[in-house]
Design a protein around this motif. Structure first.
Motif, short mmCIF file in Angstrom:
data_model
loop_
_atom_site.label_atom_id
_atom_site.label_comp_id
_atom_site.label_asym_id
_atom_site.label_seq_id
_atom_site.Cartn_x
_atom_site.Cartn_y
_atom_site.Cartn_z
N ASP A 15 0.82 -1.21 0.00
CA ASP A 15 0.00 0.00 0.00
C ASP A 15 0.86 1.26 0.00
O ASP A 15 0.42 2.31 -0.49
CB ASP A 15 -0.92 0.01 1.21
N THR A 16 2.07 1.15 0.55
CA THR A 16 2.97 2.31 0.59
C THR A 16 3.69 2.49 -0.74
O THR A 16 3.79 3.60 -1.26
CB THR A 16 4.00 2.16 1.73
N VAL A 17 4.21 1.39 -1.29
CA VAL A 17 5.04 1.52 -2.49
C VAL A 17 4.22 1.60 -3.77
O VAL A 17 4.67 2.16 -4.78
CB VAL A 17 6.07 0.37 -2.60
N GLY A 18 3.01 1.04 -3.76
CA GLY A 18 2.21 1.00 -4.97
C GLY A 18 1.99 2.36 -5.62
O GLY A 18 2.27 2.53 -6.81
N PRO A 19 1.49 3.35 -4.87
CA PRO A 19 1.26 4.66 -5.49
C PRO A 19 2.54 5.32 -6.01
O PRO A 19 2.49 6.09 -6.98
CB PRO A 19 0.65 5.48 -4.35
N VAL A 20 3.67 5.03 -5.38
CA VAL A 20 4.93 5.62 -5.82
C VAL A 20 5.40 4.96 -7.12
O VAL A 20 5.89 5.63 -8.03
CB VAL A 20 6.02 5.48 -4.73
N LEU A 21 5.24 3.65 -7.22
CA LEU A 21 5.66 2.94 -8.42
C LEU A 21 4.80 3.31 -9.62
O LEU A 21 5.27 3.35 -10.76
CB LEU A 21 5.59 1.43 -8.18
N GLY A 22 3.52 3.57 -9.37
CA GLY A 22 2.65 4.02 -10.45
C GLY A 22 1.85 2.90 -11.09
O GLY A 22 2.06 1.71 -10.85
#
Length: 315
Positions: A15-22
């Motif tokens: 949930d933390t890395v998903g939005p950053v990875l795109g």
């Protein structure tokens, strides 16, 4: 539009890395061999090994992001040889580690463990037999004046401490710099270690240095376990040369029991001072940002190999 596959090696909060990875990235938290074989990026926790065998099983890998700065278990040379940058996250945990240094320092200086036992056991009348120290007016010796060392110095100023520092590679301010480690030890009420572990710094704190330590000093190691000799450290505690020791790092890890661990003036934590809730969120974000940068053809903010040529690798 095809998607990039990025895998987690170790527990990583999706949930933390998903939005950053795109949206163009499929993030896999527990990859199968087939998913590893098509992965273009990996976010790697500190206890996971990335060696030649893993690199061979991930032939499409373009970037490795290590959560933290230690790359002891990552074959950086092999990765660089394949044109794979090893991203690190040097800023995410610095403040948390510095706070950990002071948590341990306060615990030992204020004698929280023996005082707790006095109250718990109904020995109130013995309280004056436990000497409680001060940080205000004390001298803090910092070994290694990088990101964490500098943050420790900032916090020390708030406590009213005088700061001295030793670092032949990242020079401290002239007013606090000490060119000789033994001189630093002689002057410090608290000695804290933040230098990298290399062949030249292994057992930097040994019997020879400890005989020069200011009597009654507190020693804190939130750097690397191999920086101190545990046998010599225990002897210094037993002789009274050291009044307390705080250890967050060990050699090896997980820690193997040593008699030093049983001393009442030792406080131990399992390499967690840089892994607070906020710090872990920041390191996941920084790691994911590094992966996203490389997959988009941008140079990452920080890599383990300072000589890595991003332009050449992505050409």
């Amino acid at each position: 539009m095809s998607k990039h596959v990025v895998v987690a090696l170790g527990p990583v909060d999706a949930d933390t890395v998903g939005p950053v990875l795109g949206e163009r990235v499929t993030f896999v938290t527990d990859p199968t061999p087939e998913e590893l074989a098509v992965a273009e990026g990996a976010i790697v926790r500190a206890d996971r090994r990335v060696d030649a065998d893993l690199l061979q099983r991930a032939p499409r890998l373009r970037v490795i992001a290590r959560t933290g700065v230690g790359v002891d278990l990552v074959d950086v040379a092999a990765a660089s040889g394949r044109g794979i940058p090893v991203v690190i996250t040097p800023h995410s945990g610095s403040r948390a580690v510095a706070e950990g240094v002071f948590a341990m320092t306060l615990h030992l200086t204020k004698r929280l463990n023996p005082l707790t036992e006095l109250v718990r056991e109904g020995r109130w009348a013995e309280r004056n037999a436990v000497p409680v120290g001060d940080l205000d007016g004390a001298t803090l010796g910092i070994v290694g004046y990088g990101r964490i060392g500098r943050r420790v110095a900032e916090l020390a100023a708030v406590f009213g401490m005088r700061t001295l520092a030793y670092d032949p590679f990242s020079p401290p301010p002239p007013e606090s710099a000490r060119a000789d480690l033994g001189e630093l030890a002689e002057a410090s009420d608290v000695l804290t270690l933040h230098t990298p572990l290399t062949d030249s710094t292994r057992h930097l704190v040994d019997e020879e240095l400890l005989v020069r330590v200011k009597p009654g000093a507190v020693l804190i190691n939130c750097g690397r376990g191999g920086l101190l000799d545990p046998d010599a450290t225990l002897a210094a505690l037993e002789s009274g040369r050291l009044s307390g020791v705080g250890l967050d790092v060990f050699d090896p890890e997980p820690a193997l029991h040593h008699p030093l661990f049983d001393h009442p003036d030792v406080v131990l934590t399992p390499h967690l001072m840089g892994m607070t809730r906020r710090a872990m969120t920041l390191t996941f974000v920084d790691a994911a940002r590094g992966v996203a940068d490389v997959l988009a053809g941008r140079p990452p903010a920080a890599v383990a190999d300072p000589d890595f040529n991003h332009r050449k690798a992505t050409a």
